[in-house]
Design an enzyme around this catalytic site. Structure first.
Site, PDB file in Angstrom:
ATOM      1  N   HIS A 100       1.353  -1.080   0.013  1.00 48.89           N
ATOM      2  CA  HIS A 100      -0.045  -0.037  -0.308  1.00 48.89           C
ATOM      3  C   HIS A 100       1.082   1.057  -0.042  1.00 48.89           C
ATOM      4  CE1 HIS A 100      -2.758  -3.037   2.389  1.00 48.89           C
ATOM      5  NE2 HIS A 100      -3.237  -2.384   1.766  1.00 48.89           N
ATOM      6  N   ASP A 103       2.079   2.383   3.520  1.00 51.44           N
ATOM      7  CA  ASP A 103       3.156   0.805   3.900  1.00 51.44           C
ATOM      8  C   ASP A 103       4.385   1.707   3.940  1.00 51.44           C
ATOM      9  OD1 ASP A 103       0.798  -0.575   4.340  1.00 51.44           O
ATOM     10  OD2 ASP A 103       1.671  -1.579   2.503  1.00 51.44           O
TER      11      ASP A 103
HETATM   12  C1  XLS Z   1      -7.075  -6.531   4.101  1.00 50.77           C
HETATM   13  C2  XLS Z   1      -6.838  -7.011   2.318  1.00 50.77           C
HETATM   14  C3  XLS Z   1      -5.861  -5.904   3.012  1.00 50.77           C
HETATM   15  C4  XLS Z   1      -5.299  -5.696   0.793  1.00 50.77           C
HETATM   16  C5  XLS Z   1      -4.900  -4.710   0.393  1.00 50.77           C
HETATM   17  O1  XLS Z   1      -8.616  -6.947   4.713  1.00 50.77           O
HETATM   18  O2  XLS Z   1      -6.998  -8.457   2.169  1.00 50.77           O
HETATM   19  O3  XLS Z   1      -4.521  -6.307   3.060  1.00 50.77           O
HETATM   20  O4  XLS Z   1      -5.202  -6.947   0.579  1.00 50.77           O
HETATM   21  O5  XLS Z   1      -5.973  -3.561   0.720  1.00 50.77           O
END
Ligand code: XLS
Ligand code: NI
Ligand code: NI
Length: 437
Positions: A100, A103
């Site tokens: 993200h 991140d």
């Molecule tokens: C949350 C999601 C997230 C996505 C990316 O539950 O799995 O981590 O994979 O935004």
């Protein structure tokens, strides 16, 4: 600088190895059904859990030991973390990673500063990608952590928040493209609602679709060739997430003329939160030509939330790989470990154990799935079970124009339907078990 000084490069030592820091099944060069394991599995490490997760849960803060962290979300720390991440991924021998925007780089005082931070970290990521050959499977925007997204992003009641989210996705797309990302993911963070008392659902869904249309338009404008992936999830954080599951998300996409522009990133723990099996979700996506990528994790049978555990269940990985092989691979997609070590596993080396376990379970599952396909017993059984559709009245229904009147005449003449045959579930379960030795 070595951040994991005690961990060597992880190598394949074969099924007999007792070394916990070695692969027993993942042998990247090993060929299965004409392709190497590396090509089949396309593993990715996720940045958020592995490099940002500290093991907090609703009852306590994170207690992970991460000697390289200085406790800040500074730009310097973000840059150092890139080096940590690439050392980790290089030692693991994983070909891809995912992030993200938030991140990898900290939010600044305003959007311009935030974007600048992102560019600075992206430059370091690019250098490390070039040095190691590790590639970006997908990027995405975090449209759920900051308090501005409390009512959602593109489905917020606040039009400014929609605009902010658009600006953020625009930038995340550009950075994904700059880093050669092969896909871009939309997980609807807080796109959904908690109570109908304050929600105009029709308006929110229309806005959501409008947002995705703009994203597609911008993608075309900048010539981003990666695949757009929607990641369904039924609830959490909201009670009613708008991309509930693959069937629901496909209906949404079709309803707004978006279905040709997206595929799905299917996550195991989201499937089970929707009270589906992963097989069901994958199968549904695959038969519609919509299975693009996988978030490889698993839930906890006894806990009702997205626990994001590492997938080590061979039954699960075999089933997943059967569907992936049956559709001839994931194309540009991959297996992203959207998974985190347990709070109790707080040492850096646990990150290795976790990924080694997941990679081995998938490699092993791939081998078993290939053996199942080679035998063809299970596929034959299904084919045989539907044999009444291959000729006679079945073929006429499938291929021709048959009316209710024709079918009434057919059955009146026959008197009754042909007898049914057993579904043989237990026998099939036994056959499936044979492959696990
Ligand atoms: C949350 C999601 C997230 C996505 C990316 O539950 O799995 O981590 O994979 O935004
Ligand atoms: Ni996910
Ligand atoms: Ni998830």
């Amino acid at each position: 600088m070595a951040f994991f000084p005690d961990v060597p490069k992880i190598s394949y030592e074969g099924p007999e190895s007792k070394n916990p820091l070695a692969f027993r099944h993942y042998n990247p060069e090993e060929v299965v059904e004409g392709k190497t394991m590396r090509e089949h599995l396309r593993f990715a490490v996720c940045y958020w859990h592995t490099f940002r997760g500290m093991g907090g849960d609703p009852f306590g803060p994170g207690c992970a030991i991460r000697p390289w962290e200085d406790g800040t979300d500074s730009l310097d720390m973000a840059l150092k973390r890139v080096d940590v991440a690439f050392e980790f991924m290089e030692k693991l021998g994983v070909p891809y990673y995912c992030w993200h925007d938030r991140d990898i780089a900290p939010e600044g005082a305003n959007l311009a500063e935030t974007n600048k931070n992102l560019d600075i970290v992206a430059r370091r990521l690019k250098e490390q990608q070039q040095r190691t050959g590790i590639k970006l499977l997908w990027g995405t925007a975090n449209l759920f952590s900051h308090r501005r997204f409390v009512h959602g992003a593109s489905t917020s009641c606040n039009a400014d928040v929609f605009a902010y989210a658009a600006a953020q996705v625009k930038k995340a797309l550009e950075v994904t493209q700059e880093l050669g990302g092969e896909n871009y993911v939309f997980w609807g963070g807080r796109e959904g609602y908690v109570t109908w008392l304050n929600t105009d659902m029709k308006r929110e869904l229309d806005h959501f679709a409008k947002f995705l249309h703009m994203a597609v338009e911008y993608k075309k404008k900048i010539g981003f060739t990666g695949t757009f992936l929607i990641e369904p999830k039924p609830h959490e954080p909201t009670s009613h997430q708008y991309d509930f599951d693959c069937a629901n998300a496909l209906a949404f996409l079709r309803g707004y003329g978006l279905e040709k522009e997206f595929r799905f990133n299917v996550e195991t723990n989201h499937a089970t939160l929707a009270k589906h099996t992963m097989v069901h979700e994958l199968m549904y996506a695959s038969i519609h030509g919509m299975l693009g990528s996988i978030d490889a994790n698993r839930g906890d049978l006894l806990l009702g939330w997205d626990t994001d555990q590492f997938p080590t269940d061979l039954y699960l990985t075999t089933q997943i790989m059967l569907i992936v092989l049956n559709q001839n691979g994931l194309g540009r997609g991959g297996l992203n470990f959207d998974a985190k070590v347990r709070r109790e596993s707080f040492e850096p080396v646990d990150l290795f154990h976790a990924h080694i376990g997941g990679m081995d379970a998938f490699a092993h599952g791939l081998k078993i799935a290939a053996a199942i396909r080679k035998d063809g017993l299970l596929a034959d059984f299904i084919r045989q079970r539907y044999a009444s559709w291959d000729s006679g009245i079945g073929a006429q229904i499938e291929n021709g124009h048959v009316t209710f009147e024709d079918l009434e005449a057919y059955i009146l003449q026959k008197g009754d339907a042909a007898p049914n045959v057993s579904g043989r579930q237990e026998m099939l379960e036994n056959i499936f078990n044979r492959y696990f030795r």
